[in-house]
Write an enzyme that holds these catalytic residues in place. Structure first.
Site, PDB file in Angstrom:
ATOM      1  N   GLU A 133       0.822  -1.213   0.000  1.00  8.65           N
ATOM      2  CA  GLU A 133       0.000   0.000   0.000  1.00  8.65           C
ATOM      3  C   GLU A 133       0.855   1.262   0.000  1.00  8.65           C
ATOM      4  O   GLU A 133       0.534   2.244  -0.683  1.00  8.65           O
ATOM      5  CB  GLU A 133      -0.966   0.002   1.191  1.00  8.65           C
ATOM      6  CG  GLU A 133      -1.969  -1.136   1.175  1.00  8.65           C
ATOM      7  CD  GLU A 133      -2.861  -1.189  -0.067  1.00  8.65           C
ATOM      8  OE1 GLU A 133      -3.203  -0.124  -0.636  1.00  8.65           O
ATOM      9  OE2 GLU A 133      -3.204  -2.310  -0.485  1.00  8.65           O
ATOM     10  N   LEU A 138       1.683  -9.317  -4.667  1.00 11.24           N
ATOM     11  CA  LEU A 138       1.254  -9.960  -3.417  1.00 11.24           C
ATOM     12  C   LEU A 138      -0.072  -9.417  -2.907  1.00 11.24           C
ATOM     13  O   LEU A 138      -0.690 -10.025  -2.032  1.00 11.24           O
ATOM     14  CB  LEU A 138       2.302  -9.741  -2.322  1.00 11.24           C
ATOM     15  CG  LEU A 138       3.526 -10.612  -2.314  1.00 11.24           C
ATOM     16  CD1 LEU A 138       4.389 -10.288  -1.102  1.00 11.24           C
ATOM     17  CD2 LEU A 138       3.161 -12.075  -2.317  1.00 11.24           C
ATOM     18  N   ARG A 139      -0.499  -8.268  -3.441  1.00 13.47           N
ATOM     19  CA  ARG A 139      -1.703  -7.641  -2.898  1.00 13.47           C
ATOM     20  C   ARG A 139      -2.914  -8.567  -2.962  1.00 13.47           C
ATOM     21  O   ARG A 139      -3.641  -8.725  -1.980  1.00 13.47           O
ATOM     22  CB  ARG A 139      -2.023  -6.314  -3.584  1.00 13.47           C
ATOM     23  CG  ARG A 139      -3.152  -5.591  -2.879  1.00 13.47           C
ATOM     24  CD  ARG A 139      -3.414  -4.224  -3.449  1.00 13.47           C
ATOM     25  NE  ARG A 139      -4.282  -3.472  -2.572  1.00 13.47           N
ATOM     26  CZ  ARG A 139      -5.600  -3.636  -2.504  1.00 13.47           C
ATOM     27  NH1 ARG A 139      -6.203  -4.537  -3.249  1.00 13.47           N
ATOM     28  NH2 ARG A 139      -6.313  -2.897  -1.674  1.00 13.47           N
ATOM     29  N   LYS A 140      -3.144  -9.174  -4.103  1.00  9.56           N
ATOM     30  CA  LYS A 140      -4.312 -10.054  -4.242  1.00  9.56           C
ATOM     31  C   LYS A 140      -4.258 -11.225  -3.256  1.00  9.56           C
ATOM     32  O   LYS A 140      -5.241 -11.472  -2.550  1.00  9.56           O
ATOM     33  CB  LYS A 140      -4.453 -10.542  -5.678  1.00  9.56           C
ATOM     34  CG  LYS A 140      -5.720 -11.346  -5.897  1.00  9.56           C
ATOM     35  CD  LYS A 140      -5.919 -11.699  -7.348  1.00  9.56           C
ATOM     36  CE  LYS A 140      -7.225 -12.454  -7.516  1.00  9.56           C
ATOM     37  NZ  LYS A 140      -7.511 -12.738  -8.921  1.00  9.56           N
TER      38      LYS A 140
END
Length: 139
Positions: free
Chosen positions: A49, A97-99
């Protein structure tokens, strides 16, 4: 004339120090406990983020082409020279990596130390410095 929200960029860049400290501590003391696994997830999520928020502020402020995804934020800021080219592959792995972190968290391997946990401990401070240098140069 550009309006670059340097205050909000600075706030997000300041978070890198704590995120880095957490990643370093997790890497040094890793035993695979549930608490460490959850802390690692959160630190990696905050890293994603932070990097994408900073990138979005830069893209908007300098009126760069619109980003259509998190990966696009890395591509655009990389193409514009916001950070050195050798950082781009790792930053791309990070945003991918967010998902898994946000949508597929039930599959996340909490007992394992993710390779980016160690790698980001040195990359994030370098990213922060690169962004600060970019802003000085461009503003």
């Amino acid at each position: 004339m550009y309006y670059v929200n340097v205050e909000q960029i600075a706030v997000r860049l300041q978070a890198i120090d704590e995120i880095t400290k957490a990643l370093q501590e997790l890497s040094r003391q890793w035993q695979g406990s549930l608490l460490q696994g959850l802390a690692q997830e959160r630190a990696l999520h905050l890293a994603v983020e932070t990097v994408t928020d900073v990138g979005s502020y830069i893209i908007d402020g300098f009126i760069m082409r619109d980003a259509s995804s998190y990966e696009d934020i890395i591509d655009i800021t990389g193409e514009e020279g916001v950070f050195p080219a050798d950082m781009q592959p790792t930053l791309m792995k990070l945003v991918k990596l967010r998902k898994p972190l946000v949508q597929q968290y039930f599959e996340w391997q909490r007992a394992e130390l993710h390779p980016l946990t160690t790698e980001l401990a040195s990359l994030l401070p370098a990213f922060k410095e690169a962004v600060e240098q970019y802003l000085k140069r461009e503003l």
